[in-house]
Design a protein around this motif. Structure first.
Motif, mmCIF file in Angstrom:
data_model
loop_
_atom_site.group_PDB
_atom_site.id
_atom_site.type_symbol
_atom_site.label_atom_id
_atom_site.label_comp_id
_atom_site.label_asym_id
_atom_site.label_seq_id
_atom_site.Cartn_x
_atom_site.Cartn_y
_atom_site.Cartn_z
ATOM 1 N N VAL A 112 0.809 -1.216 0.000
ATOM 2 C CA VAL A 112 0.000 0.000 0.000
ATOM 3 C C VAL A 112 0.846 1.271 0.000
ATOM 4 C CG1 VAL A 112 -2.005 -1.080 1.086
ATOM 5 C CG2 VAL A 112 -0.241 -0.040 2.519
ATOM 6 N N GLU A 113 2.142 1.119 0.197
ATOM 7 C CA GLU A 113 2.995 2.298 0.295
ATOM 8 C C GLU A 113 3.668 2.688 -1.005
ATOM 9 O OE1 GLU A 113 5.637 2.216 3.671
ATOM 10 O OE2 GLU A 113 4.207 0.988 4.765
ATOM 11 N N GLN A 149 -4.040 -1.006 -7.690
ATOM 12 C CA GLN A 149 -3.113 -2.123 -7.529
ATOM 13 C C GLN A 149 -3.210 -3.075 -8.721
ATOM 14 O OE1 GLN A 149 -4.689 -3.242 -3.700
ATOM 15 N NE2 GLN A 149 -2.777 -2.709 -2.670
#
Length: 145
Positions: free
Chosen positions: A50-51, A86
């Motif tokens: 997520v980073e 994503q």
């Protein structure tokens, strides 16, 4: 400890680093160990990082290049859990692998064929998407449609 297990342990530790470059390296180093449950769990986390999208993209590329059913299965599982952003980066990583090396497309296609019979519906759906992406990149090759 053997050299392989020392390298595996180091890569597993690196996967939780705050540094995106270390997480990318971990994804590359762990891709060939996708069939080991502990590595698979960590790789799934890297695919859904997520980073930093570079971690997602480069881990997907490394797994596609590994070409095992276990490696491609992880990409399929990640697709089932990924948000749209994503999923785009998973697709980009797969595209990178398919463009960069002869034979990867056939290996990924074979793995998708195997995964099409997986017991997990999400894996079958993910494998179908990967298979479609693989077919879509056929026209990207020089001299082709």
């Amino acid at each position: 400890m053997t050299e392989v297990s020392i390298g595996l342990e180091a890569a597993l530790a690196e996967a939780s680093s705050p540094s995106w470059t270390q997480r990318v390296r971990a994804g590359r180093d762990l891709a060939s160990h996708a069939d080991i449950p502990e590595a698979a769990e960590v790789l799934l986390g890297l695919l859904l990082d997520v980073e930093d999208t570079a971690v997602t993209r480069q881990t997907a590329e490394a797994l596609a290049r590994a070409g095992t059913a276990a490696a491609v299965r992880l990409i399929a599982v990640a697709l089932a859990e990924a948000d749209d952003n994503q999923a785009d980066w998973l697709h980009a990583g797969l595209h990178d692998a398919l463009q960069g090396s002869d034979g990867v497309r056939d290996v990924v296609a074979a793995a998708c064929g195997e995964l099409a019979r997986d017991q997990d519906k999400a894996v079958r759906r993910g494998a179908a998407a990967i298979s479609a992406w693989t077919e879509d990149t056929r026209g990207d090759s020089p001299g082709m449609g």
